[in-house]
Design a protein around this motif. Structure first.
Motif, PDB file in Angstrom:
ATOM      1  N   LEU A 121       0.835  -1.202   0.000  1.00 33.52           N
ATOM      2  CA  LEU A 121       0.000   0.000   0.000  1.00 33.52           C
ATOM      3  C   LEU A 121       0.868   1.249   0.000  1.00 33.52           C
ATOM      4  CD1 LEU A 121      -2.584   1.661   0.328  1.00 33.52           C
ATOM      5  CD2 LEU A 121      -2.524   1.128   2.782  1.00 33.52           C
ATOM      6  N   LEU A 122       1.896   1.267   0.836  1.00 28.79           N
ATOM      7  CA  LEU A 122       2.785   2.426   0.906  1.00 28.79           C
ATOM      8  C   LEU A 122       3.463   2.672  -0.437  1.00 28.79           C
ATOM      9  CD1 LEU A 122       4.293   4.645   2.393  1.00 28.79           C
ATOM     10  CD2 LEU A 122       5.837   2.905   3.306  1.00 28.79           C
ATOM     11  N   ALA A 123       3.993   1.615  -1.049  1.00 27.93           N
ATOM     12  CA  ALA A 123       4.672   1.772  -2.336  1.00 27.93           C
ATOM     13  C   ALA A 123       3.714   2.284  -3.404  1.00 27.93           C
ATOM     14  CB  ALA A 123       5.276   0.438  -2.765  1.00 27.93           C
ATOM     15  N   THR A 124       2.469   1.801  -3.374  1.00 28.33           N
ATOM     16  CA  THR A 124       1.474   2.249  -4.360  1.00 28.33           C
ATOM     17  C   THR A 124       1.136   3.718  -4.166  1.00 28.33           C
ATOM     18  OG1 THR A 124       0.545   0.007  -4.369  1.00 28.33           O
ATOM     19  CG2 THR A 124      -0.800   1.742  -5.339  1.00 28.33           C
ATOM     20  N   LEU A 125       0.990   4.128  -2.921  1.00 23.86           N
ATOM     21  CA  LEU A 125       0.719   5.545  -2.639  1.00 23.86           C
ATOM     22  C   LEU A 125       1.861   6.432  -3.124  1.00 23.86           C
ATOM     23  CD1 LEU A 125      -0.831   5.374   0.935  1.00 23.86           C
ATOM     24  CD2 LEU A 125      -1.863   6.549  -1.020  1.00 23.86           C
ATOM     25  N   VAL A 126       3.091   6.017  -2.847  1.00 25.25           N
ATOM     26  CA  VAL A 126       4.241   6.823  -3.259  1.00 25.25           C
ATOM     27  C   VAL A 126       4.317   6.901  -4.782  1.00 25.25           C
ATOM     28  CG1 VAL A 126       6.760   6.954  -3.259  1.00 25.25           C
ATOM     29  CG2 VAL A 126       5.549   6.395  -1.154  1.00 25.25           C
TER      30      VAL A 126
END
Length: 434
Positions: A121-126
């Motif tokens: 999720l974090l990587a997708t947001l970034v």
């Protein structure tokens, strides 16, 4: 948790098959340590180690009359063993040596799945924040147009909130990844502490420094509190998307299949179903955290008041958080971003979102602060009424034109924010490598 909101990998961790398999492994590890200490010969150890875990159906059958899950498990587990082996199974242990040590291993594995999903999720947001770093849109406070920002910066805010949530879960994972093999009321009366060391090290667990009869429940409360905060962070993201998908806004749209149907009565509906679902599930995490706090205080060395609640709140909280992280990542990855609509909405109030810059320019030009504020506010009131645009209203009040206003001025000092996102990528990568 109902199957609708449980992903297969997490369901497998919490299955009865997995639980009884862990319990059997703990019994074997205890036997290994005891055999090493000379309590019985290696041949007996082999007989214990070769016995398969019992089936959930057999344990359930025996529990119906015994009303004690661990005793039903032991009876089913030792059924195929020769008597000389069976008598050494569970020697010197109490039930929660097995139950809580198994729970620690289960919680560790479940936290790892949550962390994996949260990292995605974090990587997708970034990724999407960087993609839309310069996609201009209007910022809103109290639901009202405020000043220009970008959609990338919005996503960046959420990325750092998810990052903080993952750090909390990592700390809580360490807190719950513990076991205890110390016997009734934790005194090691019939067990050498080396047995505990062997079992916990083999499972990758720590151990209670001074046990009672159970692992201290403040550990589990810490985990569920961290999961509740993580759920609230996902809820914040989902709520933002729900607002941005309203008909009057329509700046984003969550992904849909080609066969999507939003309403049984109104074929035109394109509802924010997934985002609403995420908001609803986050509420469960907060309620479960409250129960976990109630479970901390037990009578003396232990009681059973926590047990029934834990059978619900521990697996459900981890299942829900795993589902939330995974579903939110899917939504963000497939989110349609309507940049043209964002620009249209920025201009919907005919320049009002530039009032702060106009106000500051008047102050810089020498006008007294209160007079400048009232001048710009009066012009804004006229624009709100729909009779004129903001720039014309300023001209009518004797403000020289053109004022140097526009979205670019609001976004000129953001380069350091983008650098922080890149730093976050590096930090996230280091966690994944570890």
């Amino acid at each position: 948790m109902i199957p609708r909101y449980v992903l297969p990998a997490m369901a497998a961790i919490w299955s009865d098959e997995a639980k009884y398999g862990l319990w059997a492994r703990i019994e074997v590890l205890v036997a290994e340590a005891m055999a090493e200490q000379g309590a019985f010969p290696d041949a007996t150890l082999r007989l214990i180690a070769e016995a398969p875990p019992p089936t959930p159906d057999r344990v359930a059958e025996l529990e119906r009359t015994r009303d004690h899950e661990i005793l039903a498990f032991l009876a089913a587990y030792t059924e195929p063993m020769p008597a000389e082996a069976a008598r050494w199974v569970h020697y010197g242990l109490t039930s929660y040596d097995v139950v809580d040590t198994g729970l620690g291993a289960t919680l560790k594995a479940a936290c790892d799945l949550v962390l994996d999903a949260g990292t995605r999720l974090l990587a997708t947001l970034v990724d999407r924040a960087l993609e839309h770093w310069d996609t201009m849109c209007v910022g809103r406070t109290h639901g009202v147009h405020a000043e220009p920002t970008t959609f990338g910066q919005k996503l960046g805010v959420h990325a750092f909130a998810v990052h903080r949530s993952l750090e909390r879960v990592r700390v809580a994972r360490t807190a719950v990844a513990v076991g205890t093999i110390s016997g009734a009321i934790g005194t090691y009366a019939f067990l050498d502490p080396g047995v505990e060391t062997h079992v916990c090290a083999s499972l990758g667990l720590g151990f209670e420094p001074i046990p009672s009869q159970v692992v201290a429940r403040d550990r589990h409360a810490e985990l569920l509190a961290a999961l509740a905060v993580a759920g609230a962070v996902v809820e914040q993201i989902a709520l933002e998307f729900r607002h941005l998908q309203r008909t009057e806004v329509r700046e984003v749209e969550e992904p849909r299949t080609s066969e999507y149907q939003g309403s049984s009565a109104m074929p035109h509906k394109r509802n924010p179903n997934t985002s609403e679902r995420l908001c609803g599930l986050a509420r469960l995490l907060r309620s479960h955290a409250s129960v976990a706090f109630e479970n901390v205080a037990l009578w003396h060395e232990r009681d059973l008041a926590h047990q029934a609640a834990e059978r619900v709140i521990l697996p459900d909280s981890l299942m829900i958080t795993h589902f939330l992280f995974s579903s939110a990542a899917d939504v963000i990855a497939g989110l349609t971003v309507r940049s043209e609509r964002m620009l249209e909405n920025m201009e919907a109030t005919r320049g009002l979102i530039y009032s702060s810059m106009g106000y500051l320019d008047l102050v810089s030009s020498g006008m007294e602060r209160e007079q400048a504020y009232r001048t710009v506010q009066s012009a804004a009131d006229s624009a709100w009424s729909g009779t004129t645009d903001f720039a014309q209203a300023l001209r009518e009040r004797g403000v020289a034109q053109p004022l140097d206003v526009g979205p670019e001025r609001y976004l000129a000092n953001r380069s350091h924010l983008k650098e922080r996102l890149h730093d976050l990528i590096k930090e996230t990568s280091s966690h994944v490598e570890m």
